[in-house]
Design an enzyme around this catalytic site. Structure first.
Site, PDB file in Angstrom:
ATOM      1  CG  ASP A  11       2.066   2.510   2.533  1.00 29.69           C
ATOM      2  OD1 ASP A  11       1.573   3.542   3.019  1.00 29.69           O
ATOM      3  OD2 ASP A  11       2.343   2.395   1.329  1.00 29.69           O
ATOM      4  CD  GLU A  13       0.821   2.822  -2.779  1.00 28.19           C
ATOM      5  OE1 GLU A  13       0.098   3.759  -3.218  1.00 28.19           O
ATOM      6  OE2 GLU A  13       1.857   3.017  -2.131  1.00 28.19           O
ATOM      7  CG  HIS A  61      -0.382   3.108  -7.242  1.00 30.58           C
ATOM      8  ND1 HIS A  61      -0.772   2.550  -8.424  1.00 30.58           N
ATOM      9  CD2 HIS A  61      -1.514   3.572  -6.639  1.00 30.58           C
ATOM     10  CE1 HIS A  61      -2.090   2.660  -8.547  1.00 30.58           C
ATOM     11  NE2 HIS A  61      -2.565   3.282  -7.482  1.00 30.58           N
ATOM     12  CG  HIS A 156       3.975   6.554  -3.469  1.00 28.96           C
ATOM     13  ND1 HIS A 156       3.310   7.140  -2.423  1.00 28.96           N
ATOM     14  CD2 HIS A 156       4.772   7.519  -3.985  1.00 28.96           C
ATOM     15  CE1 HIS A 156       3.682   8.411  -2.319  1.00 28.96           C
ATOM     16  NE2 HIS A 156       4.560   8.659  -3.271  1.00 28.96           N
ATOM     17  CG  ASP A 161       6.013   3.766   0.055  1.00 29.62           C
ATOM     18  OD1 ASP A 161       7.122   3.744  -0.528  1.00 29.62           O
ATOM     19  OD2 ASP A 161       5.036   4.401  -0.365  1.00 29.62           O
TER      20      ASP A 161
END
Length: 245
Positions: A11, A13, A61, A156, A161
């Site tokens: 994942d 960001e 985030h 997030h 995640d």
């Protein structure tokens, strides 16, 4: 004996939603699965994007430019990232987004390789839509569907995640293989409860598969449905339950 199947739950960001507008990756989080078991071999970095983070993205985030000011650039971690990912199957939620951003970062750093050339890629959003048509396919929705605790996900975070997605993926693909997640040293702090959650153990002990039996009203509806099909087919229904046989 065949070697263990290696999968990486990945994942990211970013500073914003559109890679075409020059937005950058600011966090990468990866969790390794070997033959459907989580190992301690994570890959996690915060990155200095050399550009401002959109206000909307920061609300999602909680990562600020001040927090990232002393972090490495993507080019600094690219060699170790490629070494870590090479040859694995990547499992990503909405893969097109993360792969698009990472491929652009690799291009900026002067690499000719793209993720699809060195890894297999599985998109869990597409998988969820095939398995649960018409239902929500967000990570939060899937955590709820499969009974996975995501209470730490106020914001997030790439590693958090990825950990949640590992649990979701194992549940979606059969629920086999316990998640035994290692306790990690406390990482860098950003002050948000989501990033605090990165330091918590998410552990599921090995257990047999749950058997969920139909309720009485569901059995009645099932039998009524079979009876209707049997009538329309002129008594040619092959699958009859014990109550009708």
């Amino acid at each position: 004996m065949s070697s263990a199947v290696r999968q990486i739950i990945l994942d990211t960001e970013t500073t914003g939603l559109e890679v075409g507008e020059g937005h950058r990756v600011i966090e990468i989080g990866c969790v390794e699965l070997l033959s459907r078991r989580v190992t301690a071999n994570n890959f996690h970095h915060y990155l200095n994007p050399d550009r401002a983070i959109d206000a909307g993205a920061q609300e999602v985030h909680g990562i600020s430019n001040d927090f990232l000011a002393d972090k490495p650039r993507f080019a600094d971690i690219a060699p170790s990232l490629l070494e870590y990912l090479r040859g694995a199957e990547l499992v990503i939620h909405n893969a097109a987004f993360d792969v698009g951003f990472l491929d652009k970062e690799l291009e900026r750093a002067g690499y000719g390789e793209r993720l699809g050339q060195i890894c297999g890629i599985v998109d869990t959003v597409s998988m969820a839509r095939r398995m649960h048509p018409g239902q929500k396919a967000s990570l939060d929705a899937l955590c709820k569907r499969y009974g996975i605790d995501n209470s730490n996900r106020d914001l997030h975070g790439a590693l958090l995640d990825a950990r949640l997605l590992a649990e979701v993926y194992l549940a979606m693909t059969g629920g086999q293989g316990a998640l035994v997640l290692d306790r990690e040293a406390a990482g860098a702090k950003s002050g948000s409860s989501a990033l605090e959650g990165l330091r918590e153990l998410l552990e599921t002990a090995a257990a047999p598969l749950r058997v969920i039996r139909a309720q009485d009203e569901e059995l009645v509806a099932h039998r009524e449905r079979l009876a209707g099909i049997d009538k329309k087919s002129g008594g040619k229904l092959l699958w009859k339950d014990d109550a009708q046989a």
